[in-house]
Design a protein around this motif. Structure first.
Motif, PDB file in Angstrom:
ATOM      1  N   PRO A  77     -12.982  26.546 -34.830  1.00 36.26           N
ATOM      2  CA  PRO A  77     -13.446  25.348 -34.125  1.00 36.26           C
ATOM      3  C   PRO A  77     -14.777  24.838 -34.676  1.00 36.26           C
ATOM      4  O   PRO A  77     -15.519  25.570 -35.348  1.00 36.26           O
ATOM      5  CB  PRO A  77     -13.583  25.827 -32.676  1.00 36.26           C
ATOM      6  CG  PRO A  77     -12.615  26.958 -32.560  1.00 36.26           C
ATOM      7  CD  PRO A  77     -12.685  27.653 -33.895  1.00 36.26           C
ATOM      8  N   ALA A  81     -18.287  23.255 -30.854  1.00 37.02           N
ATOM      9  CA  ALA A  81     -17.469  24.145 -30.026  1.00 37.02           C
ATOM     10  C   ALA A  81     -18.079  25.540 -29.975  1.00 37.02           C
ATOM     11  O   ALA A  81     -18.156  26.159 -28.910  1.00 37.02           O
ATOM     12  CB  ALA A  81     -16.043  24.207 -30.575  1.00 37.02           C
ATOM     13  N   ALA A 322     -11.827  28.930 -29.547  1.00 33.40           N
ATOM     14  CA  ALA A 322     -11.445  27.621 -29.012  1.00 33.40           C
ATOM     15  C   ALA A 322     -11.411  27.634 -27.494  1.00 33.40           C
ATOM     16  O   ALA A 322     -12.040  26.788 -26.836  1.00 33.40           O
ATOM     17  CB  ALA A 322     -10.096  27.200 -29.583  1.00 33.40           C
ATOM     18  N   PHE A 326     -13.941  25.441 -24.689  1.00 28.41           N
ATOM     19  CA  PHE A 326     -13.494  24.286 -23.927  1.00 28.41           C
ATOM     20  C   PHE A 326     -14.350  24.134 -22.671  1.00 28.41           C
ATOM     21  O   PHE A 326     -14.557  25.093 -21.923  1.00 28.41           O
ATOM     22  CB  PHE A 326     -12.027  24.429 -23.522  1.00 28.41           C
ATOM     23  CG  PHE A 326     -11.057  24.406 -24.674  1.00 28.41           C
ATOM     24  CD1 PHE A 326     -11.444  24.039 -25.947  1.00 28.41           C
ATOM     25  CD2 PHE A 326      -9.724  24.755 -24.473  1.00 28.41           C
ATOM     26  CE1 PHE A 326     -10.537  24.020 -27.007  1.00 28.41           C
ATOM     27  CE2 PHE A 326      -8.816  24.743 -25.512  1.00 28.41           C
ATOM     28  CZ  PHE A 326      -9.222  24.375 -26.778  1.00 28.41           C
ATOM     29  N   ASN A 606     -10.472  15.255 -27.302  1.00 30.88           N
ATOM     30  CA  ASN A 606     -10.486  15.881 -28.632  1.00 30.88           C
ATOM     31  C   ASN A 606     -11.522  15.151 -29.484  1.00 30.88           C
ATOM     32  O   ASN A 606     -11.194  14.303 -30.303  1.00 30.88           O
ATOM     33  CB  ASN A 606      -9.076  15.782 -29.218  1.00 30.88           C
ATOM     34  CG  ASN A 606      -8.907  16.353 -30.602  1.00 30.88           C
ATOM     35  OD1 ASN A 606      -7.904  16.093 -31.264  1.00 30.88           O
ATOM     36  ND2 ASN A 606      -9.856  17.145 -31.082  1.00 30.88           N
ATOM     37  N   THR A 625     -12.432  19.524 -25.552  1.00 34.46           N
ATOM     38  CA  THR A 625     -11.956  20.575 -26.467  1.00 34.46           C
ATOM     39  C   THR A 625     -12.566  20.479 -27.860  1.00 34.46           C
ATOM     40  O   THR A 625     -12.174  21.247 -28.743  1.00 34.46           O
ATOM     41  CB  THR A 625     -10.425  20.536 -26.603  1.00 34.46           C
ATOM     42  OG1 THR A 625     -10.025  19.282 -27.168  1.00 34.46           O
ATOM     43  CG2 THR A 625      -9.753  20.729 -25.250  1.00 34.46           C
ATOM     44  N   PRO A 628     -10.947  21.698 -32.219  1.00 37.20           N
ATOM     45  CA  PRO A 628     -10.717  23.078 -31.782  1.00 37.20           C
ATOM     46  C   PRO A 628     -10.197  24.030 -32.834  1.00 37.20           C
ATOM     47  O   PRO A 628      -9.817  25.157 -32.500  1.00 37.20           O
ATOM     48  CB  PRO A 628      -9.696  22.889 -30.663  1.00 37.20           C
ATOM     49  CG  PRO A 628      -8.903  21.706 -31.098  1.00 37.20           C
ATOM     50  CD  PRO A 628      -9.880  20.794 -31.788  1.00 37.20           C
ATOM     51  N   GLY A 632      -5.998  25.354 -32.002  1.00 39.24           N
ATOM     52  CA  GLY A 632      -6.416  24.590 -30.833  1.00 39.24           C
ATOM     53  C   GLY A 632      -5.328  24.375 -29.810  1.00 39.24           C
ATOM     54  O   GLY A 632      -5.565  24.469 -28.596  1.00 39.24           O
TER      55      GLY A 632
END
Length: 812
Positions: A77, A81, A322, A326, A606, A625, A628, A632
């Motif tokens: 990611p 992230a 990932a 989130f 995204n 996210t 990711p 992902g």
């Protein structure tokens, strides 16, 4: 910090080997060692047992010396992230994996991590940096560096310093106060040097206060090396070095790429002419030899790492990072998903965007899209799919449905080499050419093969790059001319927008022949010889209202609607900044229409950095996210179904552009003044009294937490929290330090530390957070030193900058 590096007995043995090797080199050999021999490597010197040092781009994967999908890489990611996990230990594990990948590809030096700050939300490359906060950035960056270097591979912490935007990045002069430099922009680099001892840094393209960073004696020699004790290699960003004497006097060790650089023969001649001292060359060579010794390519010197970490499962770690990254910013009971049917909506749900554009790009051997992940995780037949709205408004690099190869010819038309091309992008840097091909003979490159469309209708084909091109589709030549660059950028072929050049009516499932021929015309005096261009493609564009209407019908018929919205490579990428924070295309309209049809609508965002979410109060849940990585879609299924909770917290404030306090990223007359001083990110939002959409540090899980007690002994803070929900969870305990008496020259509060804890339902856990002295210091520009500000402070502990649960007052 100490002004000299910490040393061990092994360091001293390596240093002796370095000095012995240095004594045997003449001036020409030394200066040759400081210049790239090609795009990614330094020359070997067999006479001293020195192998060639190999470098490669990161930070989410190790590309290797060839920029091609033929040599796949694990794609983790995005850095935003990784920072959203608020977990330095996880960052360290990511680094271990990347070292493993580097060693597999014969790479000694990873050109990462990027620890520039999110000064403004408009920064186009923010997905490649961690955070708006120097404390969080420094902690995550240190973990990453420790992990990579534990695998015997060097890092180059970049871009030193203040490369915080992309507009005019090669020439901009950033005007920054010494206090802002010390408290913000230098701070992550300082923390990483202190806590991770990196073996390299990369100096940036930009200037700071009138001096280009590759020649910045004050910031490099006096601060980085002198005050902090950095003993690694300073390598230029690619083509950033401009002056032979300026660079060597300014502390630059290695000028990349080669073979045409300001070092090598030019540096040897500068010494012979008396324009610089050979002692400065020796200092730089010493740093390069020390790096070579550490990574194990200098005979007689034991590598810094002799026992490698245990092997890492790249796909499994990518999936874990990932889901831990989130950030659930809103949840009105929609997540985890309720039993029943799911309408999955959005172009990015099918064609996932898993990483950012530019030099951070790698090619994974597989990508799990949200559609793939949810279809695998949920009962058969319970997932329907509709495009809804496509954020892509222009052709992208030819990929799905294309089978292509590259054919290289000389000026007489004879074939001199071929290569398979898994997508429509040619990216040959320096001598990275197909077998049998060299720049002197190469005249044309033809991308040729077939395209099998998945949709019937008019297909658009385009060209990304500059120079002479001939484009043919299904026997018809649509373009035969010269495409000019939009701006003077040596990386325009990689980073520029594709230009539509053909429109052909095609039938789904029926293959057609395609060909794009490029006449290679490279000036011999350029520092980096690049053959770069791409065949671009865009499928038939249906009426947007019809697509939204189809999505609405699917959503109305399902128990839950999951809408995936996304940015594109033309919104977030290296090479340009953003002009707004809106989602591209009709995606906002799509979300509103679906939410009106199904009150149980979950929106998955995204995007690598903040976007505006004008419909957020109209939907049941919003999950961020980032980009990711290759797993992902599988991670998304883990979180949506509830097998794992979303673990992320915001590393950067999210809010509308109209309210953002710092938005100036475009220079005026070549200069960009950082007039906001030390007030960026949450510091600026609080100073201006503005309320963002979602504050720094915010993030929800699938359980609840109470904060029961806090105490400090002056050096650490202990916080007792309890899981008051019905399932296990992880909490990120955040510690902010605030002067008891407000001071308009200081932030109202700033992050001083954090710790993650885990507990089962009803259980308590204790977070122990170090309270650093720096939390009570400011940079005094009168004395040019750190000043410890005595007085009363509040230690505020909570779940975000805006959700502070418990406070104690202390006097320092």
């Amino acid at each position: 910090m100490a002004g000299s590096p910490r040393t061990t007995p092994a360091d001293r043995v390596r240093e002796a080997a370095v000095e012995a090797a240095l004594r045997t080199l003449d001036l020409d050999a030394k200066t040759r060692l400081l210049a790239g021999q090609d795009t990614w490597t330094l020359p070997a010197l067999p006479e001293i047992g020195l192998g060639s040092l190999v470098m490669s781009d990161g930070p989410i994967g190790v590309r290797g010396v060839r920029w091609t999908a033929e040599d796949p890489s694990v794609a983790l990611p995005s850095p935003t992230a990784l920072a959203a996990t608020w977990d330095p230990a996880l960052a360290r594990r990511a680094g271990v994996l990347l070292a493993q990948e580097a060693r597999r590809k014969g790479v000694h030096v990873l050109l990462a991590p990027t620890v520039n700050l999110h000064r403004s939300p408009l920064g186009g490359r923010h997905f490649e940096a961690y955070s708006e906060d120097p404390c969080l950035t420094g902690r995550i960056g240190a973990g990453y560096v420790q992990g990579v270097q534990s695998g015997g591979v060097a890092t180059t912490v970049k871009h030193f310093v203040a490369n915080d935007a992309e507009t005019d990045r090669f020439t901009v002069n950033n005007l920054i106060s010494e206090r802002a430099l010390r408290e913000l922009y230098l701070a992550p680099f300082e923390a990483i040097v202190e806590n991770a001892r990196p073996w390299g840094v990369m100096t940036a393209y930009n200037s700071v206060n009138g001096t280009t960073m590759t020649e910045h004696h004050h910031l490099v020699n006096e601060i980085l090396r002198g005050q902090w004790g950095f003993d690694g290699v300073n390598v230029s960003d690619w083509t950033a070095a401009r002056s032979t004497t300026g660079a060597i006097e300014g502390g630059l060790d290695v000028a990349m790429p080669g073979p045409r650089t300001v070092y090598g023969e030019a540096l040897a001649q500068a010494v012979r002419d008396g324009r610089t001292d050979e002692a400065r060359v020796d200092d730089a060579v010493r740093n390069v030899l020390r790096l070579a010794a550490r990574v194990g390519v200098l005979d007689g010197a034991e590598p810094a790492v002799t026992e490698l970490p245990a092997p890492v499962d790249g796909a499994a770690l990518a999936r874990e990072i990932a889901r831990r990254s989130f950030v659930l910013v809103r949840n009105e009971g929609a997540l985890p998903l309720r039993p029943g049917t799911v309408a999955l909506v959005g172009a990015a749900a099918r064609d996932a965007r898993v990483l950012g554009g530019g030099s951070a790009t790698v090619f994974p051997d597989r990508v799990v899209s949200p559609l793939d992940g949810l279809t695998a995780a949920l009962p058969e037949g319970s997932v329907t799919y509709a495009v809804g709205a496509d954020p892509t408004t222009e052709p992208g690099v030819a990929d799905r449905g294309f089978v292509l190869r590259a054919v290289c010819r000389d000026a007489d038309g004879a074939i001199i080499g071929t290569a398979s091309v898994p997508n429509g992008q040619i990216q040959w840097l320096g001598d990275d050419l197909p077998d049998g091909v060299d720049h002197d003979r190469l005249h044309t490159v033809e991308l040729t093969g077939t395209f099998t469309p998945r949709d019937t209708g008019p297909h658009t084909f385009g060209i990304k790059g500059t120079g002479a091109f001939t484009l043919t589709v299904d026997g018809t030549t649509y373009y035969d001319d010269v495409q000019r660059p939009a701006k003077d950028d040596p990386f325009a072929s990689f980073l520029g927008a594709p230009v539509p050049r053909a429109r052909a009516a095609l039938t789904a499932g029926e293959p057609v022949e395609v060909s794009l021929t490029h006449v290679v015309d490279l000036p011999e005096d350029v520092p980096l010889r690049v053959v770069g261009f791409a065949l671009a493609h865009q499928g038939p564009q249906r009426d947007p209202d019809e697509l939204i209407a189809e999505a609405v019908e699917a959503a109305r018929a399902a128990d839950t609607a999951v809408v995936v919205v996304a940015t594109t490579e033309r919104v977030e990428s290296e090479g340009f900044d953003r002009t707004d924070l809106r989602l591209p295309g009709r995606q906002d309209d799509l979300v509103r229409a679906v939410a009106a049809a199904n009150p149980n609508t979950v929106v998955v965002v995204n995007a690598g950095s903040p976007v505006e979410l004008p419909w957020r109060e109209e939907v049941a849940a919003v999950l961020l996210t980032w980009f990711p990585g290759q797993e992902g879609g599988a991670a998304l299924a883990d979180v949506l179904t509830g097998t794992h909770e979303p673990g992320g917290r915001l590393p950067t404030t999210w809010g509308p552009l109209a309210d953002a306090p710092v938005t100036q990223v475009v220079p005026a007359d070549g200069e960009l003044a950082y007039r906001e001083g030390v007030f960026i990110g949450y510091r600026a939002w609080e100073k201006e009294g503005r309320r963002p959409t979602y504050p720094f540090g915010h993030g929800l899980g699938y359980t609840d937490w109470s904060y029961e007690s806090v105490e400090t002994d002056g050096t650490t803070v202990k916080v007792r929290v309890r899981n008051t929900g019905g399932r296990p969870g992880r909490e990120v305990v955040q510690l902010y330090v605030a002067p008891a008496e407000p001071d308009p020259e200081r932030p109202a509060r700033r992050l001083a530390g954090f710790a993650g804890v885990e507990a089962g339902p009803g259980e308590s856990a204790e977070a122990v957070v170090e309270l650093p002295r720096r939390a009570f210091e400011i940079w005094d520009e009168m004395t040019n030193s750190w000043s410890f500000v005595k007085g009363s402070y509040e230690i505020q502990v909570g779940r975000s900058i805006a959700d502070r649960r418990i406070t104690l007052t202390t006097t320092v």
